[in-house]
Write a protein that holds these residues in place. Structure first.
Motif, short mmCIF file in Angstrom:
data_model
loop_
_atom_site.label_atom_id
_atom_site.label_comp_id
_atom_site.label_asym_id
_atom_site.label_seq_id
_atom_site.Cartn_x
_atom_site.Cartn_y
_atom_site.Cartn_z
N ALA A 20 -22.01 17.78 -13.77
CA ALA A 20 -22.67 17.39 -15.02
C ALA A 20 -24.15 17.11 -14.82
CB ALA A 20 -21.97 16.17 -15.61
N ALA A 21 -24.52 16.67 -13.64
CA ALA A 21 -25.93 16.33 -13.37
C ALA A 21 -26.78 17.58 -13.13
CB ALA A 21 -26.01 15.41 -12.15
N GLY A 31 -7.14 22.99 -3.31
CA GLY A 31 -6.35 22.76 -4.51
C GLY A 31 -7.22 22.38 -5.69
N ALA A 32 -7.02 21.18 -6.20
CA ALA A 32 -7.74 20.73 -7.39
C ALA A 32 -9.01 19.96 -7.08
CB ALA A 32 -6.81 19.85 -8.24
N TRP A 33 -9.43 19.94 -5.80
CA TRP A 33 -10.58 19.13 -5.40
C TRP A 33 -11.60 19.95 -4.65
CZ3 TRP A 33 -10.96 14.45 -7.53
CH2 TRP A 33 -9.79 13.89 -8.07
N VAL A 34 -12.86 19.55 -4.79
CA VAL A 34 -13.97 20.26 -4.15
C VAL A 34 -14.83 19.26 -3.39
CG1 VAL A 34 -16.03 21.68 -4.52
CG2 VAL A 34 -14.02 21.99 -5.99
N ARG A 35 -15.01 19.52 -2.10
CA ARG A 35 -15.91 18.69 -1.30
C ARG A 35 -17.30 19.32 -1.32
NH1 ARG A 35 -18.76 17.28 3.09
NH2 ARG A 35 -18.25 15.33 4.20
N ASP A 36 -18.29 18.52 -1.69
CA ASP A 36 -19.68 18.95 -1.73
C ASP A 36 -20.18 19.12 -0.30
OD1 ASP A 36 -22.43 19.23 -2.00
OD2 ASP A 36 -22.62 17.67 -3.52
N LEU A 72 -12.19 19.59 -9.49
CA LEU A 72 -12.55 20.97 -9.80
C LEU A 72 -12.61 21.21 -11.30
CD1 LEU A 72 -13.03 23.95 -9.07
CD2 LEU A 72 -10.57 24.20 -8.72
N ALA A 73 -11.73 20.59 -12.05
CA ALA A 73 -11.68 20.82 -13.49
C ALA A 73 -12.93 20.34 -14.20
CB ALA A 73 -10.45 20.12 -14.09
N ALA A 74 -13.71 19.46 -13.55
CA ALA A 74 -14.92 18.93 -14.17
C ALA A 74 -16.17 19.71 -13.81
CB ALA A 74 -15.09 17.47 -13.76
N LEU A 75 -16.03 20.75 -12.99
CA LEU A 75 -17.18 21.49 -12.49
C LEU A 75 -17.31 22.86 -13.15
CD1 LEU A 75 -16.74 20.83 -8.65
CD2 LEU A 75 -18.23 19.59 -10.25
#
Length: 322
Positions: A20-21, A31-36, A72-75
């Motif tokens: 969002a930024a 899976g459902a997560w993303v590491r920056d 991931l769903a928020a990106l």
């Protein structure tokens, strides 16, 4: 972001994302997560520059809770990487080419359907035995994300789809032997190689023929991603299912088994002309079922949904650029 969460085979995959930024960052997907990963590398291409060194490190990062993780769903999901070269294989699926040759034999030479198809099959047998791939270059500027809008250019009417498996190069090489070629593949992703059919041939330059630049390289004409799935997790790339739906209707549904020239032969062939470098994309051709086959082309408001086994899915809405 897509209305359903993309999935990948294996414990992790890679991609490029935006929160969002704002500001795109390389990410490790589990899976459902993303590491920056932006604190470690500037982009996914930097990982490919030392692919053998990064693979075990990425495996370790995927197994730990340390570091900034995002839902991931928020990106927003971008194309997984900015490629160097884009090498695109044409006429590389047997059934697709047989259909085209048989139709030409019937319409131009008056062959019966049975004669036309038998002739086309013989041609493909000879091409597999004695021929070489047909490859051309695409523009990286045509890339867009797997859920971005496809923007139709003002010129042309017959805008078509061609879903393809794309191999991502992970080692530099020139004159690569076919038996060593798979060791140069870092992973795989999905590309939809769009084409404006009625701009493919130049009536003012009949002796030259096709205009691949104009027909295939409009902005947004290469939806790519969502992920780069490491080759070690992708399974047999010559036994994956390619499926594309146009407004909910299945138009392409084929196995990569139907390739005329497999990935080792494609890599060996292109590397006789150009040095392959990490981050290059090698598109392996599209199976039967494009719009020209069905007599249906893209219009504003259409929706394309595409997937390849284990690599995730795409969903693109078509809009006018006028």
């Amino acid at each position: 972001m897509s209305d359903r969460l993309p999935s990948h085979t294996g414990p992790f995959a890679l991609g490029t994302f935006e929160g969002a930024a704002g500001g795109a960052f390389p990410g490790l997907v589990t899976g459902a997560w993303v590491r920056d990963l932006s604190g470690l590398v500037p982009n996914v291409r930097a990982l490919l520059d030392d692919w053998a060194g990064w693979l075990p490190r990425l495996d370790g990062l995927a197994r730990t809770a340390d570091g900034p993780w995002h839902d991931l769903a928020a990106l927003r999901v971008h194309a997984p990487l900015e490629p160097g070269q884009i090498l695109q294989s044409g006429a590389n699926y047997r059934r697709h080419v047989v259909d085209l040759v048989a139709a030409e034999r019937q319409s131009v030479h008056g062959s019966t359907p049975e004669e036309a198809r038998a002739d086309a099959e013989r041609m493909m047998d000879q091409r597999i035995r004695d021929g070489v791939p047909y490859v051309f270059l695409g523009s990286p500027r045509a890339l867009c994300g797997p859920y971005d809008d496809i923007v139709l250019p003002a010129l042309g009417e017959q805008h078509d789809w061609e879903l393809e498996l794309a191999a991502v190069i992970g080692r530099p090489g020139r004159n690569i032997p076919a038996e060593e070629a798979m060791t140069y593949i870092a992973g795989y992703t999905i590309c939809n190689d769009l084409t404006t059919r009625d701009r493919l041939y130049r009536p003012d330059l009949l002796a030259i023929g096709t205009d691949w630049f104009t027909a295939k390289n409009a902005d947004t004409f290469l939806p790519t991603g969502p992920f780069l799935v490491p080759a070690m997790f992708a399974g047999d790339p010559h036994d994956l299912r390619i499926t594309l739906r146009h407004n909910g209707v299945v138009r392409q549904d084929e196995s990569t088994k139907d390739m005329i020239f497999d990935i080792p032969r494609l890599v060996a062939y292109v590397s006789t002309t150009t040095t392959l470098r990490p981050g290059d994309l090698l598109l392996t051709g599209s199976p039967a079922g494009n719009g020209a086959h069905w007599g249906v082309f893209l219009r504003p408001g259409d929706v394309l949904e595409a997937e390849i086994t284990g690599l995730g899915h795409q969903r693109n809405t078509v809009r006018s650029g006028q």
